[in-house]
Design a protein around this motif. Structure first.
Motif, PDB file in Angstrom:
ATOM      1  N   LEU A  37       1.192  -1.478  -0.360  1.00  0.00           N
ATOM      2  CA  LEU A  37       0.002   0.262  -0.257  1.00  0.00           C
ATOM      3  C   LEU A  37       0.846   1.339   0.304  1.00  0.00           C
ATOM      4  CD1 LEU A  37      -2.500  -1.340   3.131  1.00  0.00           C
ATOM      5  CD2 LEU A  37      -2.391  -1.766   0.255  1.00  0.00           C
ATOM      6  N   GLY A  38       0.248   2.422  -0.159  1.00  0.00           N
ATOM      7  CA  GLY A  38       1.061   3.748  -0.505  1.00  0.00           C
ATOM      8  C   GLY A  38       0.730   4.375   0.922  1.00  0.00           C
ATOM      9  N   GLY A  39       1.042   5.622   1.243  1.00  0.00           N
ATOM     10  CA  GLY A  39       1.409   6.057   2.707  1.00  0.00           C
ATOM     11  C   GLY A  39       1.964   5.964   3.555  1.00  0.00           C
ATOM     12  N   GLY A  40       1.272   6.119   4.868  1.00  0.00           N
ATOM     13  CA  GLY A  40       2.366   6.194   6.073  1.00  0.00           C
ATOM     14  C   GLY A  40       2.065   4.384   6.472  1.00  0.00           C
ATOM     15  N   ILE A  41       1.136   4.011   5.553  1.00  0.00           N
ATOM     16  CA  ILE A  41       0.704   1.934   5.958  1.00  0.00           C
ATOM     17  C   ILE A  41       1.437   1.641   4.499  1.00  0.00           C
ATOM     18  CG2 ILE A  41      -0.512   0.367   6.721  1.00  0.00           C
ATOM     19  CD1 ILE A  41      -2.283   1.788   8.071  1.00  0.00           C
ATOM     20  N   SER A  42       2.493   0.775   4.687  1.00  0.00           N
ATOM     21  CA  SER A  42       3.299   0.261   3.243  1.00  0.00           C
ATOM     22  C   SER A  42       2.952  -1.029   3.168  1.00  0.00           C
ATOM     23  CB  SER A  42       3.999   0.420   3.654  1.00  0.00           C
ATOM     24  OG  SER A  42       4.623  -0.525   4.969  1.00  0.00           O
ATOM     25  N   SER A  43       2.388  -1.612   4.105  1.00  0.00           N
ATOM     26  CA  SER A  43       2.189  -3.098   3.273  1.00  0.00           C
ATOM     27  C   SER A  43       0.385  -3.955   4.617  1.00  0.00           C
ATOM     28  CB  SER A  43       2.580  -3.960   3.756  1.00  0.00           C
ATOM     29  OG  SER A  43       3.600  -4.703   4.382  1.00  0.00           O
ATOM     30  N   LEU A  44       0.280  -4.501   4.190  1.00  0.00           N
ATOM     31  CA  LEU A  44      -1.283  -5.270   5.090  1.00  0.00           C
ATOM     32  C   LEU A  44      -0.800  -6.976   4.647  1.00  0.00           C
ATOM     33  CD1 LEU A  44      -3.314  -5.175   6.833  1.00  0.00           C
ATOM     34  CD2 LEU A  44      -4.736  -5.083   4.016  1.00  0.00           C
ATOM     35  N   GLU A  45      -0.534  -8.104   5.432  1.00  0.00           N
ATOM     36  CA  GLU A  45      -0.489  -9.168   4.620  1.00  0.00           C
ATOM     37  C   GLU A  45      -1.387 -10.315   5.942  1.00  0.00           C
ATOM     38  OE1 GLU A  45       3.234 -12.540   5.093  1.00  0.00           O
ATOM     39  OE2 GLU A  45       3.559 -10.259   5.340  1.00  0.00           O
ATOM     40  N   PRO A  46      -2.506 -10.602   5.130  1.00  0.00           N
ATOM     41  CA  PRO A  46      -3.318 -11.167   6.382  1.00  0.00           C
ATOM     42  C   PRO A  46      -2.711 -12.968   6.033  1.00  0.00           C
ATOM     43  CG  PRO A  46      -4.482 -10.756   3.768  1.00  0.00           C
ATOM     44  CD  PRO A  46      -3.014  -9.827   4.288  1.00  0.00           C
ATOM     45  N   LYS A  47      -2.991 -13.679   7.474  1.00  0.00           N
ATOM     46  CA  LYS A  47      -2.513 -14.410   7.628  1.00  0.00           C
ATOM     47  C   LYS A  47      -3.400 -15.630   7.808  1.00  0.00           C
ATOM     48  CE  LYS A  47       2.167 -11.921   8.998  1.00  0.00           C
ATOM     49  NZ  LYS A  47       3.004 -13.011   8.319  1.00  0.00           N
ATOM     50  N   LEU A  48      -3.287 -17.169   8.261  1.00  0.00           N
ATOM     51  CA  LEU A  48      -3.622 -18.044   8.241  1.00  0.00           C
ATOM     52  C   LEU A  48      -2.964 -19.557   8.352  1.00  0.00           C
ATOM     53  CD1 LEU A  48      -7.132 -18.969   8.279  1.00  0.00           C
ATOM     54  CD2 LEU A  48      -7.008 -19.839   5.920  1.00  0.00           C
ATOM     55  N   CYS A  49      -2.992 -20.211   9.307  1.00  0.00           N
ATOM     56  CA  CYS A  49      -2.742 -21.235   9.400  1.00  0.00           C
ATOM     57  C   CYS A  49      -3.526 -22.594  10.235  1.00  0.00           C
ATOM     58  CB  CYS A  49      -1.292 -20.820   9.890  1.00  0.00           C
ATOM     59  SG  CYS A  49      -0.919 -22.762  11.610  1.00  0.00           S
ATOM     60  N   TYR A  50      -3.087 -23.379   9.751  1.00  0.00           N
ATOM     61  CA  TYR A  50      -4.006 -25.002  10.094  1.00  0.00           C
ATOM     62  C   TYR A  50      -2.606 -25.630  10.738  1.00  0.00           C
ATOM     63  CZ  TYR A  50      -6.680 -29.247  10.898  1.00  0.00           C
ATOM     64  OH  TYR A  50      -7.406 -29.990  11.862  1.00  0.00           O
ATOM     65  N   ARG A  51      -2.664 -26.022  11.698  1.00  0.00           N
ATOM     66  CA  ARG A  51      -1.286 -27.197  12.687  1.00  0.00           C
ATOM     67  C   ARG A  51      -2.582 -28.510  12.849  1.00  0.00           C
ATOM     68  NH1 ARG A  51       0.206 -24.341  17.355  1.00  0.00           N
ATOM     69  NH2 ARG A  51      -1.381 -22.335  16.827  1.00  0.00           N
ATOM     70  N   GLN A  52      -1.894 -29.431  13.086  1.00  0.00           N
ATOM     71  CA  GLN A  52      -2.821 -30.425  13.652  1.00  0.00           C
ATOM     72  C   GLN A  52      -1.602 -31.352  14.706  1.00  0.00           C
ATOM     73  OE1 GLN A  52      -5.990 -32.629  13.439  1.00  0.00           O
ATOM     74  NE2 GLN A  52      -4.969 -33.666  14.643  1.00  0.00           N
ATOM     75  N   VAL A  53      -1.820 -32.038  15.516  1.00  0.00           N
ATOM     76  CA  VAL A  53      -0.374 -32.566  15.928  1.00  0.00           C
ATOM     77  C   VAL A  53      -1.360 -34.005  16.372  1.00  0.00           C
ATOM     78  CG1 VAL A  53       0.555 -33.000  18.141  1.00  0.00           C
ATOM     79  CG2 VAL A  53      -0.102 -30.527  17.049  1.00  0.00           C
ATOM     80  N   LYS A  54      -0.849 -35.127  16.447  1.00  0.00           N
ATOM     81  CA  LYS A  54      -1.808 -36.413  16.247  1.00  0.00           C
ATOM     82  C   LYS A  54      -2.015 -36.482  17.920  1.00  0.00           C
ATOM     83  CE  LYS A  54       0.097 -41.009  16.012  1.00  0.00           C
ATOM     84  NZ  LYS A  54       0.567 -42.350  15.473  1.00  0.00           N
ATOM     85  N   GLY A  55      -3.203 -36.902  18.267  1.00  0.00           N
ATOM     86  CA  GLY A  55      -4.403 -37.147  19.062  1.00  0.00           C
ATOM     87  C   GLY A  55      -4.700 -35.824  20.007  1.00  0.00           C
ATOM     88  N   TYR A  56      -4.505 -34.997  18.914  1.00  0.00           N
ATOM     89  CA  TYR A  56      -5.424 -33.504  19.878  1.00  0.00           C
ATOM     90  C   TYR A  56      -6.206 -32.722  18.750  1.00  0.00           C
ATOM     91  CZ  TYR A  56      -1.875 -33.569  23.201  1.00  0.00           C
ATOM     92  OH  TYR A  56      -1.391 -34.251  24.276  1.00  0.00           O
ATOM     93  N   ASP A  57      -6.769 -32.115  18.431  1.00  0.00           N
ATOM     94  CA  ASP A  57      -8.212 -31.150  17.989  1.00  0.00           C
ATOM     95  C   ASP A  57      -7.064 -30.478  17.356  1.00  0.00           C
ATOM     96  OD1 ASP A  57      -9.838 -32.238  19.086  1.00  0.00           O
ATOM     97  OD2 ASP A  57     -10.860 -30.984  19.994  1.00  0.00           O
ATOM     98  N   GLY A  58      -6.838 -30.403  16.087  1.00  0.00           N
ATOM     99  CA  GLY A  58      -6.454 -28.696  14.924  1.00  0.00           C
ATOM    100  C   GLY A  58      -6.707 -27.966  16.017  1.00  0.00           C
ATOM    101  N   ILE A  59      -5.542 -27.181  14.998  1.00  0.00           N
ATOM    102  CA  ILE A  59      -5.687 -25.326  15.599  1.00  0.00           C
ATOM    103  C   ILE A  59      -5.947 -24.535  14.437  1.00  0.00           C
ATOM    104  CG2 ILE A  59      -4.201 -23.622  16.989  1.00  0.00           C
ATOM    105  CD1 ILE A  59      -3.131 -26.436  18.551  1.00  0.00           C
ATOM    106  N   VAL A  60      -6.786 -23.906  14.316  1.00  0.00           N
ATOM    107  CA  VAL A  60      -6.435 -22.856  13.635  1.00  0.00           C
ATOM    108  C   VAL A  60      -6.238 -21.364  14.152  1.00  0.00           C
ATOM    109  CG1 VAL A  60      -7.876 -21.637  11.519  1.00  0.00           C
ATOM    110  CG2 VAL A  60      -8.250 -24.076  11.923  1.00  0.00           C
ATOM    111  N   ASP A  61      -5.332 -20.367  12.992  1.00  0.00           N
ATOM    112  CA  ASP A  61      -4.869 -19.492  13.415  1.00  0.00           C
ATOM    113  C   ASP A  61      -4.791 -18.235  12.519  1.00  0.00           C
ATOM    114  OD1 ASP A  61      -3.545 -20.849  15.390  1.00  0.00           O
ATOM    115  OD2 ASP A  61      -1.098 -20.764  14.268  1.00  0.00           O
ATOM    116  N   ALA A  62      -5.371 -16.611  12.864  1.00  0.00           N
ATOM    117  CA  ALA A  62      -5.651 -16.741  11.302  1.00  0.00           C
ATOM    118  C   ALA A  62      -5.295 -14.687  12.655  1.00  0.00           C
ATOM    119  CB  ALA A  62      -7.074 -16.211  11.128  1.00  0.00           C
ATOM    120  N   GLY A  63      -4.674 -14.371  11.772  1.00  0.00           N
ATOM    121  CA  GLY A  63      -3.942 -12.864  12.049  1.00  0.00           C
ATOM    122  C   GLY A  63      -3.960 -11.811  10.400  1.00  0.00           C
ATOM    123  N   VAL A  64      -3.367 -10.592  10.847  1.00  0.00           N
ATOM    124  CA  VAL A  64      -2.502  -9.730  10.011  1.00  0.00           C
ATOM    125  C   VAL A  64      -1.214  -9.252  10.520  1.00  0.00           C
ATOM    126  CG1 VAL A  64      -4.219  -8.127  11.272  1.00  0.00           C
ATOM    127  CG2 VAL A  64      -3.604  -8.220   8.706  1.00  0.00           C
TER     128      VAL A  64
END
Length: 120
Positions: free
Chosen positions: A31-58
């Motif tokens: 982007l231009g101006g004072g905020i030069s970039s915006l980056e949405p992030k999404l992640c999913y991880r699964q560990v054996k024996g546990y429920d999956g975890i979703v991460d979402a952010g910016v």
């Protein structure tokens, strides 16, 4: 492929029995101006024996990405917030705080992380 040895041999030598799946995606918008970039992030991880975890952010970049601010919510009911600063386009220093996973707050109140990245 996380923990490939366990997948092929059947021997579980890890503490958490191994990561089954880890996948992440992000897209950086310049982007231009004072905020030069915006980056949405999404992640999913699964560990054996546990429920999956979703991460979402910016992550937001300011002043040509010299300063960054990041926020991430995990489906395990915790939040990570952080900030970073770039020095002379060679060294980046980042600090993050993660709240404790929901239900465990009486035992611990979160963790701090400090990271240093050097571009060679």
């Amino acid at each position: 492929v996380p923990n490939a040895r366990t997948l092929f041999t059947g021997k579980e030598l890890g503490v958490n029995s191994g990561t089954v799946l880890f996948t992440a995606a992000s897209y950086r918008l310049n982007l231009g101006g004072g905020i030069s970039s915006l980056e949405p992030k999404l992640c999913y991880r699964q560990v054996k024996g546990y429920d999956g975890i979703v991460d979402a952010g910016v992550q937001l970049g300011f002043l040509n990405d010299v300063v960054t601010v990041m926020g991430l919510y995990q489906s395990s009911k915790n939040f990570t917030g952080g900030a970073g600063v770039q020095i002379a386009k060679v060294v980046t220093i980042q600090a993050m705080y993660t709240t404790q996973t929901g239900g465990l707050k009486t035992y611990s109140d979160g963790t701090y992380e400090l990271g240093v990245r050097c571009r060679l």
